[in-house]
Write a protein that holds these residues in place. Sequence first.
Motif, PDB file in Angstrom:
ATOM      1  N   THR A   1       5.139  55.200  13.567  1.00  0.00           N
ATOM      2  CA  THR A   1       5.525  56.397  13.929  1.00  0.00           C
ATOM      3  C   THR A   1       5.298  57.092  12.610  1.00  0.00           C
ATOM      4  O   THR A   1       5.317  58.619  12.775  1.00  0.00           O
ATOM      5  CB  THR A   1       6.988  56.736  14.393  1.00  0.00           C
ATOM      6  N   ILE A   2       4.824  56.593  11.479  1.00  0.00           N
ATOM      7  CA  ILE A   2       4.986  57.281  10.222  1.00  0.00           C
ATOM      8  C   ILE A   2       3.533  57.350   9.707  1.00  0.00           C
ATOM      9  O   ILE A   2       2.625  56.646   9.744  1.00  0.00           O
ATOM     10  CB  ILE A   2       5.606  56.559   9.180  1.00  0.00           C
ATOM     11  N   LEU A   3       3.069  58.833   9.911  1.00  0.00           N
ATOM     12  CA  LEU A   3       1.657  59.190   9.313  1.00  0.00           C
ATOM     13  C   LEU A   3       1.465  58.732   7.963  1.00  0.00           C
ATOM     14  O   LEU A   3       2.453  58.795   7.101  1.00  0.00           O
ATOM     15  CB  LEU A   3       1.570  60.630   9.545  1.00  0.00           C
ATOM     16  N   GLY A   4       0.315  58.214   7.679  1.00  0.00           N
ATOM     17  CA  GLY A   4       0.074  57.637   6.541  1.00  0.00           C
ATOM     18  C   GLY A   4       0.734  56.533   6.016  1.00  0.00           C
ATOM     19  O   GLY A   4       0.901  56.242   4.905  1.00  0.00           O
TER      20      GLY A   4
ATOM     21  N   TYR B   1       2.316  52.513   2.143  1.00  0.00           N
ATOM     22  CA  TYR B   1       3.546  51.753   1.691  1.00  0.00           C
ATOM     23  C   TYR B   1       3.209  50.223   1.628  1.00  0.00           C
ATOM     24  O   TYR B   1       3.808  49.536   1.199  1.00  0.00           O
ATOM     25  CB  TYR B   1       4.518  51.882   2.993  1.00  0.00           C
ATOM     26  N   CYS B   2       1.829  49.849   1.864  1.00  0.00           N
ATOM     27  CA  CYS B   2       1.280  48.823   1.515  1.00  0.00           C
ATOM     28  C   CYS B   2       1.201  48.511   0.041  1.00  0.00           C
ATOM     29  O   CYS B   2       1.543  47.394  -0.644  1.00  0.00           O
ATOM     30  CB  CYS B   2       0.022  48.361   2.013  1.00  0.00           C
ATOM     31  N   HIS B   3       1.326  49.798  -0.677  1.00  0.00           N
ATOM     32  CA  HIS B   3       0.812  49.727  -2.120  1.00  0.00           C
ATOM     33  C   HIS B   3       2.089  50.373  -2.868  1.00  0.00           C
ATOM     34  O   HIS B   3       2.036  50.184  -4.203  1.00  0.00           O
ATOM     35  CB  HIS B   3      -0.358  50.424  -2.318  1.00  0.00           C
TER      36      HIS B   3
ATOM     37  N   ILE C   1      10.943  48.007  13.692  1.00  0.00           N
ATOM     38  CA  ILE C   1      10.823  47.821  12.376  1.00  0.00           C
ATOM     39  C   ILE C   1       9.448  46.885  12.229  1.00  0.00           C
ATOM     40  O   ILE C   1       9.303  46.094  12.925  1.00  0.00           O
ATOM     41  CB  ILE C   1      12.098  47.079  11.866  1.00  0.00           C
ATOM     42  N   GLY C   2       8.850  47.228  11.007  1.00  0.00           N
ATOM     43  CA  GLY C   2       7.485  46.820  10.809  1.00  0.00           C
ATOM     44  C   GLY C   2       7.514  46.565   9.065  1.00  0.00           C
ATOM     45  O   GLY C   2       8.088  47.164   8.271  1.00  0.00           O
ATOM     46  N   ILE C   3       6.727  45.542   8.887  1.00  0.00           N
ATOM     47  CA  ILE C   3       6.311  45.088   7.322  1.00  0.00           C
ATOM     48  C   ILE C   3       5.078  45.766   7.119  1.00  0.00           C
ATOM     49  O   ILE C   3       4.128  45.338   7.711  1.00  0.00           O
ATOM     50  CB  ILE C   3       6.485  43.673   6.979  1.00  0.00           C
ATOM     51  N   ALA C   4       4.975  46.608   6.003  1.00  0.00           N
ATOM     52  CA  ALA C   4       3.626  47.178   5.663  1.00  0.00           C
ATOM     53  C   ALA C   4       3.400  46.139   4.648  1.00  0.00           C
ATOM     54  O   ALA C   4       3.794  45.899   3.365  1.00  0.00           O
ATOM     55  CB  ALA C   4       3.775  48.389   4.856  1.00  0.00           C
ATOM     56  N   HIS C   5       2.233  45.245   4.877  1.00  0.00           N
ATOM     57  CA  HIS C   5       1.977  44.012   4.061  1.00  0.00           C
ATOM     58  C   HIS C   5       1.090  44.365   2.680  1.00  0.00           C
ATOM     59  O   HIS C   5       0.232  45.380   2.898  1.00  0.00           O
ATOM     60  CB  HIS C   5       1.085  42.864   4.764  1.00  0.00           C
ATOM     61  N   GLY C   6       1.300  43.623   1.736  1.00  0.00           N
ATOM     62  CA  GLY C   6       0.445  44.038   0.365  1.00  0.00           C
ATOM     63  C   GLY C   6       1.134  43.730  -0.493  1.00  0.00           C
ATOM     64  O   GLY C   6       2.310  43.257  -0.701  1.00  0.00           O
ATOM     65  N   GLY C   7       0.829  44.593  -1.767  1.00  0.00           N
ATOM     66  CA  GLY C   7       1.335  44.507  -2.914  1.00  0.00           C
ATOM     67  C   GLY C   7       2.757  44.886  -3.147  1.00  0.00           C
ATOM     68  O   GLY C   7       3.528  44.396  -3.738  1.00  0.00           O
ATOM     69  N   ALA C   8       3.072  45.995  -2.363  1.00  0.00           N
ATOM     70  CA  ALA C   8       4.363  46.507  -2.386  1.00  0.00           C
ATOM     71  C   ALA C   8       5.479  45.800  -1.920  1.00  0.00           C
ATOM     72  O   ALA C   8       6.743  45.521  -2.413  1.00  0.00           O
ATOM     73  CB  ALA C   8       4.572  47.941  -1.893  1.00  0.00           C
ATOM     74  N   SER C   9       5.147  44.644  -0.914  1.00  0.00           N
ATOM     75  CA  SER C   9       6.117  43.641  -0.406  1.00  0.00           C
ATOM     76  C   SER C   9       6.076  42.325  -1.134  1.00  0.00           C
ATOM     77  O   SER C   9       6.278  41.362  -0.569  1.00  0.00           O
ATOM     78  CB  SER C   9       5.819  43.606   0.983  1.00  0.00           C
ATOM     79  N   GLY C  10       5.592  42.310  -2.283  1.00  0.00           N
ATOM     80  CA  GLY C  10       5.404  41.078  -3.219  1.00  0.00           C
ATOM     81  C   GLY C  10       4.281  40.337  -2.657  1.00  0.00           C
ATOM     82  O   GLY C  10       4.123  39.093  -2.412  1.00  0.00           O
ATOM     83  N   TYR C  11       3.043  40.962  -1.952  1.00  0.00           N
ATOM     84  CA  TYR C  11       1.629  40.432  -1.509  1.00  0.00           C
ATOM     85  C   TYR C  11       2.402  39.678  -0.395  1.00  0.00           C
ATOM     86  O   TYR C  11       1.909  38.152  -0.456  1.00  0.00           O
ATOM     87  CB  TYR C  11       1.141  39.604  -2.709  1.00  0.00           C
ATOM     88  N   SER C  12       3.160  40.145   0.433  1.00  0.00           N
ATOM     89  CA  SER C  12       3.515  39.407   1.952  1.00  0.00           C
ATOM     90  C   SER C  12       2.237  39.409   2.633  1.00  0.00           C
ATOM     91  O   SER C  12       1.311  40.291   2.512  1.00  0.00           O
ATOM     92  CB  SER C  12       4.542  40.220   2.344  1.00  0.00           C
TER      93      SER C  12
END
Length: 210
Positions: free
Chosen positions: A5-8, A12-14, A34-45
């Motif tokens: 639902t969040i534009l852009g 939040y992956c970074h 609820i979702g996980i934005a995967h990538g560096g911001a989540s500890g490279y999940s």
Amino acid sequence: TKKPTILGWSRYCHERSTVREIQGWFQGTAEIGIGIAHGGASGYSEMLECETAAALDELEGRVRDHGRPDLVETLNLRVRSGGGGVHLIYRCPDLADLEKTPGNEVLARHADGTVKIETRASGGQSIVPGGVATVHPSGRPYELIGGSFARVPVLAREDRDLLFGIARLCDEMPEKVVRHRPPGGARRPGDPKRPGDDYNERAGNAQVLE
């Protein structure tokens, strides 16, 4: 739906979201997932999804046959999707050393071309339990079936690469047959004779000199 639902949202992956942002997202509504934005911001999940229970059984069997039952045990954070697939969620901090963080990838397909095993990585997102059931088209909720989000498994890059390599062995798609023309357009056995070939076979020196 599964659409954020969040534009852009991909930023939040970074970039980690703040407490104030999260409070604003949830204020005044309960009709969200609820979702996980995967990538560096989540500890490279990352999330590796087996689309069916049979695909998960095959993957785990192959990992054990490879002599790595410990890898199966490590991947204990598991979510069952509304569609019946199983998400294996983990972190791989070693990916920070790469020049470009890997993105989403299909690792294996069924014989009919449908996805069998795939990932959600940097630039991708995956849904987790805690939202409304209608997030998935089936109407069934996402369920935590193993592990805890308080203790996300961590994989070394070597183990991640091994896991992906074994997952690719689960692919059922037939190998593509690549046909090559003979070098220089040479005629293959059974090909019809070209006029020039026929002349060269029958013409003698006298005819050539004429």
